[in-house]
Design an enzyme around this catalytic site. Structure first.
Site, PDB file in Angstrom:
ATOM      1  CG  HIS A 137       7.316 -13.124  10.303  1.00 50.82           C
ATOM      2  ND1 HIS A 137       8.374 -12.886  10.759  1.00 50.82           N
ATOM      3  CD2 HIS A 137       6.702 -14.794  10.365  1.00 50.82           C
ATOM      4  CE1 HIS A 137       8.031 -13.560  11.969  1.00 50.82           C
ATOM      5  NE2 HIS A 137       6.852 -14.469  12.136  1.00 50.82           N
ATOM      6  CG  ASP A 158       3.494 -16.302  13.548  1.00 51.02           C
ATOM      7  OD1 ASP A 158       4.914 -15.597  12.505  1.00 51.02           O
ATOM      8  OD2 ASP A 158       3.213 -15.854  14.359  1.00 51.02           O
ATOM      9  CG  HIS A 176       5.834 -11.289  14.885  1.00 52.13           C
ATOM     10  ND1 HIS A 176       4.845 -11.715  14.519  1.00 52.13           N
ATOM     11  CD2 HIS A 176       6.755 -11.948  15.060  1.00 52.13           C
ATOM     12  CE1 HIS A 176       4.936 -12.864  14.113  1.00 52.13           C
ATOM     13  NE2 HIS A 176       5.700 -13.690  14.270  1.00 52.13           N
ATOM     14  NE  ARG A 196       3.955 -19.100  15.935  1.00 55.02           N
ATOM     15  CZ  ARG A 196       4.343 -19.754  14.641  1.00 55.02           C
ATOM     16  NH1 ARG A 196       5.501 -18.308  14.412  1.00 55.02           N
ATOM     17  NH2 ARG A 196       4.248 -20.519  14.036  1.00 55.02           N
TER      18      ARG A 196
END
Ligand code: SIN
Length: 282
Positions: free
Chosen positions: A107, A109, A257, A274
């Site tokens: 995907h 983000d 990723h 993150r």
């Protein structure tokens, strides 16, 4: 200007930056050089042996743009809502402190938002003794390798992205984050010029892209599956093996990723912070 070294990690994606402390001051000239190195490396930079307190991570990330507060509120770091925890750790009550299932599919983000995310910075606090790697694919290199007739066909196509798509595809806990339908679906061109390099980039991903507008379902599935398979060919992919203290910065506009959830048998914990930098309208 501070000096740093850039060491390519693969011919098409990824470079390690040596000699920069992201938690310390980074002057404007150094920051500009870092951004240039980031684009040169296909949108993926690795910084090792960092010591990033939450506030320092937030401050460094803010140099790129405004930060996103993730929709999965239960995984935000208390006191630092800009930090989304990706973690297999449990608190004293046995509750997951972060998203234990994060990213176990290809995907980009927040492609389900308009505008989608610009970048993410993932910082490793604890890693399992082995496994738990993250794979990154260079979607501009993948685009360049398509044959010209396919590139022409894709140039007029628009795809639909929806957070709920991943909930339908996987049944291992993602569903607990937000209810389906919480976010409306959004549309993005299948090929987007990168906002800063101008490079044509494939912008579809298995996690959030539901279909291509105007195509019959079987046509859309065939085109998307062809693109997904093509984009993650080994020559477009770098696999990052994490160490504690690694900070990895990726450009969501030009990469996909995939976190590899292969480490449960090791008994190890994977715990990361993150930050996600919001994109700007195309
Ligand atoms: C993510 O998808 O942002 C998390 C990636 C990872 O856990 O490696």
């Amino acid at each position: 200007m501070m000096s740093f070294e850039v060491r390519p990690l693969s011919p098409v994606i990824g470079a390690e930056v040596v000699g920069l402390d992201l938690g310390g001051p980074v002057d404007d000239a150094t920051f500009a050089a870092l951004r240039a190195a980031w684009f040169e490396a296909g949108g993926l930079l690795v910084f090792k042996e960092q010591s990033l307190a939450p506030q320092a991570q937030v401050e460094f990330s803010r140099r790129f743009g405004d930060l996103e507060v993730h929709v999965a509120k239960r995984y935000l770091l208390p006191g630092h809502p800009e930090i989304y925890r990706v973690s297999t750790k449990k608190d004293a009550q046995g509750k997951a402190v972060g998203n234990p299932e994060s990213g176990r599919y290809w995907h980009s983000d927040l492609s389900y938002l308009e505008p989608p995310a610009m970048a993410s910075l993932l910082y490793a606090l604890e890693v399992p003794p082995m496994g738990g790697d993250t794979l990154f694919a260079n979607m501009a290199a993948a685009y360049d390798a398509l044959s010209p007739p396919i590139r022409t066909m894709l140039s007029s196509m628009t795809a639909v992205h929806d957070y709920a798509h991943v909930l339908r595809l996987f049944s291992h806990g993602v569903r607990a984050h937000v209810g389906p339908g919480t976010l409306p679906s959004v549309r993005h061109p299948v090929v987007r010029p990168h906002q800063e390099t101008g490079r044509a980039t494939l912008y579809v991903n298995p996690g959030f892209t539901t279909h291509i507008e105007g195509l019959a379902r079987h046509e859309s599935d065939a085109v998307l599956n062809m693109l997904f398979e093509h984009a993650v060919r080994p020559e477009f992919v770098y696999r990052h093996r994490w160490s504690v203290g690694d900070a990895v910065l990726w450009d969501n506009r030009s990469t996909m990723h995939h976190a590899v959830h292969d480490f449960y048998g090791t008994g190890g914990v994977r715990h990361m912070h993150r930050t996600t930098i919001m994109g700007t309208a195309q």
